[in-house]
Design a protein around this motif. Structure first.
Motif, PDB file in Angstrom:
ATOM      1  N   LYS A  92      97.780 -11.506  30.147  1.00 40.43           N
ATOM      2  CA  LYS A  92      97.088 -12.034  28.973  1.00 40.43           C
ATOM      3  C   LYS A  92      95.591 -11.849  29.182  1.00 40.43           C
ATOM      4  O   LYS A  92      94.996 -12.471  30.069  1.00 40.43           O
ATOM      5  CB  LYS A  92      97.379 -13.530  28.796  1.00 40.43           C
ATOM      6  CG  LYS A  92      98.725 -13.854  28.189  1.00 40.43           C
ATOM      7  CD  LYS A  92      98.837 -15.356  27.992  1.00 40.43           C
ATOM      8  CE  LYS A  92     100.171 -15.748  27.393  1.00 40.43           C
ATOM      9  NZ  LYS A  92     100.260 -15.385  25.989  1.00 40.43           N
ATOM     10  N   LEU A  93      94.991 -11.000  28.381  1.00 34.12           N
ATOM     11  CA  LEU A  93      93.568 -10.697  28.479  1.00 34.12           C
ATOM     12  C   LEU A  93      92.807 -11.354  27.332  1.00 34.12           C
ATOM     13  O   LEU A  93      93.263 -11.337  26.180  1.00 34.12           O
ATOM     14  CB  LEU A  93      93.345  -9.191  28.424  1.00 34.12           C
ATOM     15  CG  LEU A  93      93.910  -8.363  29.580  1.00 34.12           C
ATOM     16  CD1 LEU A  93      94.057  -6.914  29.170  1.00 34.12           C
ATOM     17  CD2 LEU A  93      92.988  -8.481  30.795  1.00 34.12           C
ATOM     18  N   TRP A  94      91.653 -11.895  27.650  1.00 36.30           N
ATOM     19  CA  TRP A  94      90.769 -12.325  26.570  1.00 36.30           C
ATOM     20  C   TRP A  94      90.279 -11.075  25.841  1.00 36.30           C
ATOM     21  O   TRP A  94      90.155 -10.004  26.450  1.00 36.30           O
ATOM     22  CB  TRP A  94      89.608 -13.128  27.125  1.00 36.30           C
ATOM     23  CG  TRP A  94      90.032 -14.424  27.756  1.00 36.30           C
ATOM     24  CD1 TRP A  94      90.000 -14.741  29.078  1.00 36.30           C
ATOM     25  CD2 TRP A  94      90.572 -15.564  27.081  1.00 36.30           C
ATOM     26  NE1 TRP A  94      90.493 -16.006  29.280  1.00 36.30           N
ATOM     27  CE2 TRP A  94      90.843 -16.534  28.068  1.00 36.30           C
ATOM     28  CE3 TRP A  94      90.847 -15.857  25.745  1.00 36.30           C
ATOM     29  CZ2 TRP A  94      91.383 -17.783  27.751  1.00 36.30           C
ATOM     30  CZ3 TRP A  94      91.387 -17.100  25.429  1.00 36.30           C
ATOM     31  CH2 TRP A  94      91.641 -18.053  26.432  1.00 36.30           C
TER      32      TRP A  94
ATOM     33  N   ILE B 273      95.098 -10.921  24.039  1.00 37.16           N
ATOM     34  CA  ILE B 273      95.738  -9.617  23.994  1.00 37.16           C
ATOM     35  C   ILE B 273      96.689  -9.565  25.192  1.00 37.16           C
ATOM     36  O   ILE B 273      96.312  -9.962  26.295  1.00 37.16           O
ATOM     37  CB  ILE B 273      94.696  -8.490  24.123  1.00 37.16           C
ATOM     38  CG1 ILE B 273      93.672  -8.581  22.989  1.00 37.16           C
ATOM     39  CG2 ILE B 273      95.362  -7.125  24.157  1.00 37.16           C
ATOM     40  CD1 ILE B 273      94.249  -8.330  21.622  1.00 37.16           C
ATOM     41  N   GLU B 274      97.910  -9.072  24.979  1.00 37.20           N
ATOM     42  CA  GLU B 274      98.871  -9.021  26.081  1.00 37.20           C
ATOM     43  C   GLU B 274      99.272  -7.591  26.397  1.00 37.20           C
ATOM     44  O   GLU B 274      99.777  -6.876  25.531  1.00 37.20           O
ATOM     45  CB  GLU B 274     100.110  -9.841  25.753  1.00 37.20           C
ATOM     46  CG  GLU B 274      99.839 -11.334  25.719  1.00 37.20           C
ATOM     47  CD  GLU B 274     101.111 -12.149  25.768  1.00 37.20           C
ATOM     48  OE1 GLU B 274     101.666 -12.335  26.865  1.00 37.20           O
ATOM     49  OE2 GLU B 274     101.538 -12.596  24.699  1.00 37.20           O
ATOM     50  N   LEU B 275      99.026  -7.197  27.619  1.00 42.55           N
ATOM     51  CA  LEU B 275      99.502  -5.917  28.139  1.00 42.55           C
ATOM     52  C   LEU B 275     100.830  -6.206  28.826  1.00 42.55           C
ATOM     53  O   LEU B 275     100.878  -7.005  29.770  1.00 42.55           O
ATOM     54  CB  LEU B 275      98.480  -5.337  29.119  1.00 42.55           C
ATOM     55  CG  LEU B 275      98.746  -3.943  29.672  1.00 42.55           C
ATOM     56  CD1 LEU B 275      98.756  -2.909  28.551  1.00 42.55           C
ATOM     57  CD2 LEU B 275      97.694  -3.590  30.719  1.00 42.55           C
ATOM     58  N   ILE B 276     101.898  -5.582  28.368  1.00 46.90           N
ATOM     59  CA  ILE B 276     103.254  -5.961  28.785  1.00 46.90           C
ATOM     60  C   ILE B 276     104.018  -4.741  29.299  1.00 46.90           C
ATOM     61  O   ILE B 276     104.039  -3.701  28.643  1.00 46.90           O
ATOM     62  CB  ILE B 276     104.029  -6.596  27.606  1.00 46.90           C
ATOM     63  CG1 ILE B 276     103.282  -7.835  27.091  1.00 46.90           C
ATOM     64  CG2 ILE B 276     105.447  -6.960  28.030  1.00 46.90           C
ATOM     65  CD1 ILE B 276     103.895  -8.444  25.839  1.00 46.90           C
ATOM     66  N   ARG B 277     104.625  -4.905  30.464  1.00 46.24           N
ATOM     67  CA  ARG B 277     105.536  -3.886  30.986  1.00 46.24           C
ATOM     68  C   ARG B 277     106.942  -4.469  31.035  1.00 46.24           C
ATOM     69  O   ARG B 277     107.160  -5.549  31.593  1.00 46.24           O
ATOM     70  CB  ARG B 277     105.135  -3.419  32.388  1.00 46.24           C
ATOM     71  CG  ARG B 277     106.105  -2.325  32.911  1.00 46.24           C
ATOM     72  CD  ARG B 277     105.739  -1.825  34.275  1.00 46.24           C
ATOM     73  NE  ARG B 277     104.534  -1.023  34.286  1.00 46.24           N
ATOM     74  CZ  ARG B 277     104.475   0.270  33.943  1.00 46.24           C
ATOM     75  NH1 ARG B 277     105.565   0.883  33.503  1.00 46.24           N
ATOM     76  NH2 ARG B 277     103.336   0.922  34.020  1.00 46.24           N
ATOM     77  N   ARG B 278     107.881  -3.733  30.429  1.00 46.07           N
ATOM     78  CA  ARG B 278     109.284  -4.116  30.515  1.00 46.07           C
ATOM     79  C   ARG B 278     109.927  -3.292  31.629  1.00 46.07           C
ATOM     80  O   ARG B 278     109.978  -2.077  31.572  1.00 46.07           O
ATOM     81  CB  ARG B 278     109.990  -3.848  29.176  1.00 46.07           C
ATOM     82  CG  ARG B 278     111.383  -4.479  29.104  1.00 46.07           C
ATOM     83  CD  ARG B 278     112.111  -4.142  27.820  1.00 46.07           C
ATOM     84  NE  ARG B 278     112.397  -2.707  27.738  1.00 46.07           N
ATOM     85  CZ  ARG B 278     111.822  -1.869  26.872  1.00 46.07           C
ATOM     86  NH1 ARG B 278     110.918  -2.307  26.009  1.00 46.07           N
ATOM     87  NH2 ARG B 278     112.140  -0.583  26.874  1.00 46.07           N
TER      88      ARG B 278
END
Length: 236
Positions: A83-85, A40-45
Motif C-alpha cells: 500500500k503506497l501513499w 495505491i496498491e501494488l499487488i502480486r498474485r
C-alpha cells in the motif's frame, strides 16, 4: 481468509502505508469487498485467480477508490501487496492517480515496479532501497491533517493551488481525500480496539458515532459493529 500485515521499518514511514499478505483459503470462488483507504496498491498474485470486473494478471496496481471494490478470488489465491501513499507511487514513476481511479492496471514483468514485489522472498529490502534517496514531499502532511486549512499551512500552498494539485495528482478534492483517511483510521481502530464505537469515532476525528456510521455505510457498505466482527484489514 488469512490476512496479515508485515512490520514496517522506519525508513518507509510516509511512503508505505502497509505491506500485506493474504491467502484466500477456501474452496471454489470466494467473494469479498475491499474498502477504500486513500492508497495505491501494488499487488502480486502468487497463485490462483482473481477478478475485479474482469480477470486480473499476476501483477497489477489498483487506483484510488471512493467506493468498495467487489472482488472474487479462487480458493487457492495467494497475494503479497504494497500500500503506497499517492505521492510515493508518483515518486516511483507511477502514472497519475486519476488515470485509473476506481480501477486497476496491469504491470508488466519488465517494469521496474515489478522488482518491488518479487515472486518470492521479503519485499521490504527492495522498498527501503527504492525510497532511500527520495525525500517526503510537503503534501505528505495530509496524513496527519484534520482540515484542508491544516494542509495549506503545512504545504505553504494557496487554497486554489492545493485544489489544482489534488485534482491533478489525486483526482479528488482535498476534503474528499481527508474523508478517506479518516475512514481508514476508523476502520483500523474498530478492528484493533475493543473500546466502545463512540470512543473510536472520537479518536479518529468524527463528530460523533452517527457520523462515523454514515461513512461506514457509504464507504464500506456496512455498519461499524459489523465491520468490527468480520473485517480483515481492508476486506469487509
Amino acid at each position: 481468509m488469512d490476512y496479515a500485515e508485515l512490520p514496517l521499518p522506519p525508513e518507509l514511514d510516509g511512503f508505505v502505508a502497509a505491506v500485506w499478505t493474504m491467502s484466500a483459503g477456501g474452496d471454489g470462488w470466494i467473494e469479498h469487498e475491499a474498502a477504500p483507504d486513500g492508497c495505491i496498491e501494488l499487488i502480486r498474485r502468487h497463485s490462483g485467480r482473481s477478478v475485479w470486473r474482469e480477470a486480473q494478471p499476476p501483477l497489477f496496481v489498483t487506483g484510488l477508490a471512493q467506493t468498495t471494490a467487489k472482488l472474487a478470488f479462487s480458493g487457492d489465491a495467494r497475494f503479497t501487496a504494497i500500500k503506497l501513499w499517492p505521492w510515493a507511487w508518483h515518486a516511483l514513476g507511477g502514472a497519475l492517480c486519476p488515470g485509473f481511479a476506481d480501477g486497476w492496471r496491469a504491470i508488466a514483468a519488465t517494469d521496474p515496479l515489478a522488482a518491488l514485489l518479487p515472486e518470492s522472498g521479503d519485499p521490504l529490502p527492495a522498498l527501503v532501497r527504492a525510497f532511500a534517496s527520495i525525500s517526503l514531499p510537503p503534501i505528505a502532511a495530509v496524513r496527519t491533517a484534520a482540515t484542508v486549512e491544516e494542509i495549506t499551512r503545512a504545504t505553504g500552498l494557496p487554497h486554489r493551488s492545493l485544489q489544482r494539485l489534488f485534482a491533478r495528482d489525486f483526482g479528488m478534492p482535498p476534503r474528499s481525500y481527508l474523508r478517506l483517511l479518516r475512514f481508514r483510521d476508523a476502520l483500523i481502530e474498530v478492528q484493533s480496539s475493543p473500546e466502545p464505537l463512540a470512543d473510536a469515532a472520537a479518536a479518529t476525528g468524527y463528530a460523533d458515532q452517527a457520523h462515523m456510521a454514515r461513512d461506514f455505510r457509504t464507504l464500506a457498505g456496512l455498519p461499524p459493529r459489523e465491520a468490527r466482527a468480520r473485517a480483515k484489514g481492508p476486506f469487509v
